[in-house]
Design an enzyme around this catalytic site. Structure first.
Site, PDB file in Angstrom:
ATOM      1  CB  SER A 188       2.276 -29.595  12.230  1.00 35.81           C
ATOM      2  OG  SER A 188       1.268 -29.582  11.422  1.00 35.81           O
ATOM      3  CG  ASP A 190       3.350 -21.726  13.398  1.00 44.63           C
ATOM      4  OD1 ASP A 190       4.517 -22.050  13.062  1.00 44.63           O
ATOM      5  OD2 ASP A 190       2.785 -20.565  12.958  1.00 44.63           O
ATOM      6  N   GLY A 200      -0.828 -27.128   9.144  1.00 41.77           N
ATOM      7  CA  GLY A 200       0.151 -26.099   9.019  1.00 41.77           C
ATOM      8  C   GLY A 200       1.503 -26.128   9.892  1.00 41.77           C
ATOM      9  CB  CYS A 245      19.032   3.727  13.708  1.00 41.46           C
ATOM     10  SG  CYS A 245      18.675   5.076  12.342  1.00 41.46           S
ATOM     11  CG  HIS A 278      19.469   0.083  10.333  1.00 39.08           C
ATOM     12  ND1 HIS A 278      18.618   0.110  11.491  1.00 39.08           N
ATOM     13  CD2 HIS A 278      19.459   1.374   9.982  1.00 39.08           C
ATOM     14  CE1 HIS A 278      17.950   1.245  11.655  1.00 39.08           C
ATOM     15  NE2 HIS A 278      18.604   1.957  10.611  1.00 39.08           N
ATOM     16  N   GLY A 310      14.015   3.531  14.827  1.00 39.40           N
ATOM     17  CA  GLY A 310      12.616   4.281  15.171  1.00 39.40           C
ATOM     18  C   GLY A 310      12.200   5.451  14.161  1.00 39.40           C
ATOM     19  CD  GLU A 327      18.880  -3.303  12.196  1.00 44.26           C
ATOM     20  OE1 GLU A 327      18.027  -2.558  12.426  1.00 44.26           O
ATOM     21  OE2 GLU A 327      20.056  -3.311  12.459  1.00 44.26           O
TER      22      GLU A 327
END
Length: 515
Positions: free
Chosen positions: A231, A229, A227, A84, A171, A57, A173
């Site tokens: 579809s 999503d 698109g 973090c 981090h 954050g 990630e």
């Protein structure tokens, strides 16, 4: 009986990388859900998590008004990993001292494992991590054990000897941290005891069951755009409730070349989905006539779409549900927009639904999935790969890629140029590795020479960017021979174009779309 999903709760303190944390957990075949830092512990307990992750954050944990979670989170008997800011808050809550670091660390830093543990198991003695902090744990009581150190941070990773708390200052990630995936794997599997049950096949079965339970015997309408999503959602709903789902395709005349025909062929002919095709090109182009301001274009298209969709939906009997292709990043961004600690980037138009006067209840089966997971579902459901892996396309369509006034003639020019861009990018084997690649029609004309005659015609700009989340983007270094083919084909095949340029702007300071 539905198998219980393993769940990890990610507590968000406003990290810029919060979605990356959630993605890393999902990539390890473990489901996770993100909640704001002030979520009551009782609510977290109800989620029955096998583990909890505290994100980073932007604040300092000791600053007035800094976000603090409930310390009772450490009494749930559930392993907690702080990253973090999450590490600093956890360490502070459990008796350590946190203050401004003597030397700030930003970027790649060398790290050394100083103690074996479940979290560091299998890591090399030395590896590179990504730091982004100005504060650090200053004093560590004996109740903690240091695990990893960097040249300026002796407590780059720690564990509590009595509470199930582990913390990393760096981090894991981000891809810049070496072995970050192994650190998440160690936490999830060695510490939390995960079994890796988050599979797309299981998701489809469970989503089908939930849709049937929610909808009952009613009908569902879905705005189908072609698109990814919408579809995937259309085929998922069709598997769940068959012909009780009706898709509405509003052809506003702002789509890519042959978009309407492609949608009808895929959904009506191949999947047998009920499809209402609304030809509204005339209405949209009339409403857009003479409008050049990009934001005004978007407002006009949005309002016209809602009215057109409402009229079509009202013709479908017993339709009490509206399906939307909301996905998890939309949910996360909208939660932040409602007052979370994250810096607000945007609030998504899907979350919250279309106007309440439509009288529909909402169905959002994809709202727990990231984009790559939606694509995996689409593949499992049998959608054509070229549709599942389509690049993002703006909601207002080509209206925001025709700079200036939008007319049928200018749209047709852009459609043909854009089709050539897609065709050549696919032929070069680059389409799926590029975030977006498209053509833009500029509101200028330039002098040219064609067949010994002077021309004064349109300019097409080509845009190709690489990105992870569209928040930042860099222009793609397309091969010169590919750029040459694009220019030659567009100028020779698209009537009314005599110049092609390539956009080499990054975001920021530019945006991906020109309008």
């Amino acid at each position: 009986m539905e198998q219980r999903i393993e769940n990890v709760v990610v507590v968000d303190f406003g990290a810029q990388y919060n979605q990356l944390i959630a993605r890393r957990v999902r990539e390890a075949d473990v489901y996770c859900r993100m909640v704001p830092f002030d979520t009551p512990v009782e609510e977290i307990k109800k989620m029955a998590p096998i583990g909890i992750i505290l994100t980073g954050g932007p604040a300092s944990v000791y600053a007035p008004g800094a976000p603090h979670a409930d310390k009772a989170i450490f009494d749930l008997g559930v392993p907690v990993l702080g990253i973090c800011y999450g590490m600093q808050w956890g360490a502070l809550a459990l008796g350590a001292d946190v203050r401004a670091a003597a030397g700030r660390e930003y970027g790649r830093t060398s790290a050394h494992v100083v103690a074996d543990s479940e979290l560091t198991g299998g890591l090399p003695a030395d590896f590179t991590v990504w730091m982004s902090h100005g504060d650090a744990v200053n004093e560590l009581p004996d109740i903690f054990e240091p695990l990893v150190a960097t040249p300026s941070c002796p407590y780059a990773a720690v564990r509590h000897r009595e509470k199930p708390f582990w913390g990393v200052q760096f981090h894991p990630e981000v891809t810049h941290t070496e072995h970050g995936g192994e650190i998440f794997h160690n936490f999830l599997y060695r510490i939390c005891g995960a079994e890796g049950r988050w599979k797309m096949e299981d998701f489809i079965e469970q989503a089908v069951a939930r849709i049937r339970a929610q909808v009952g015997s009613d009908r569902v309408v879905l705005g189908l755009s072609g698109g990814v999503d919408s579809s995937v959602l259309a085929v998922l709903l069709h598997r769940a409730i068959g012909d009780r789902v009706t898709c509405i395709f509003v052809d506003h005349g702002l789509n890519r070349l042959d978009e309407g025909a492609r949608v009808r062929e895929t959904f009506e002919e191949h999947f047998g989905v009920n499809l209402v095709y609304v030809d509204a090109e005339k209405e949209f182009l009339t409403a857009l006539a003479g409008v050049t301001d990009p934001e005004q274009k978007r407002k006009i298209i949005g309002a016209e779409f809602i009215e057109t969709f409402k009229r079509a939906a009202q013709t479908i009997p017993d339709a009490h549900f509206l399906a939307q292709g909301t996905i998890y990043p939309d949910v996360i961004e909208s939660v932040s927009a409602k007052g979370g600690p994250s810096a607000v980037i945007k609030s998504h138009h899907n979350v919250g639904g279309l106007p309440e006067e439509m009288g529909f209840k909402l169905v959002e089966p994809l709202r727990d999935l990231f984009k790559d997971e939606v694509r995996k579902v689409g593949e499992k459901l049998g959608l054509p790969r070229e549709m599942v892996w389509r690049q993002p396309f703006p909601g207002p369509g080509l209206a925001v890629r025709v700079l200036g006034a939008v007319t049928r003639e200018r749209l047709d020019i852009l459609r043909e140029a854009d089709a050539i861009v897609e065709e050549e990018i696919r032929a070069a084997g680059l389409y799926e590795s590029i975030w977006q690649s498209f053509a833009v029609l500029l509101p200028v004309a330039t002098v040219g020479v064609m067949g010994d005659e002077r021309t004064y015609e349109n300019v097409i700009a080509i845009r190709a960017v690489e990105s992870q989340d569209a928040m930042t983007a860099d222009w793609v270094r397309l091969p010169y021979d590919l750029l040459g083919r694009l220019s030659s084909r567009i100028i020779n095949e698209v009537k009314g174009v005599n110049r092609v340029v390539y956009d080499i702007s990054s975001k920021p300071p530019a945006t991906i779309e020109w309008e």
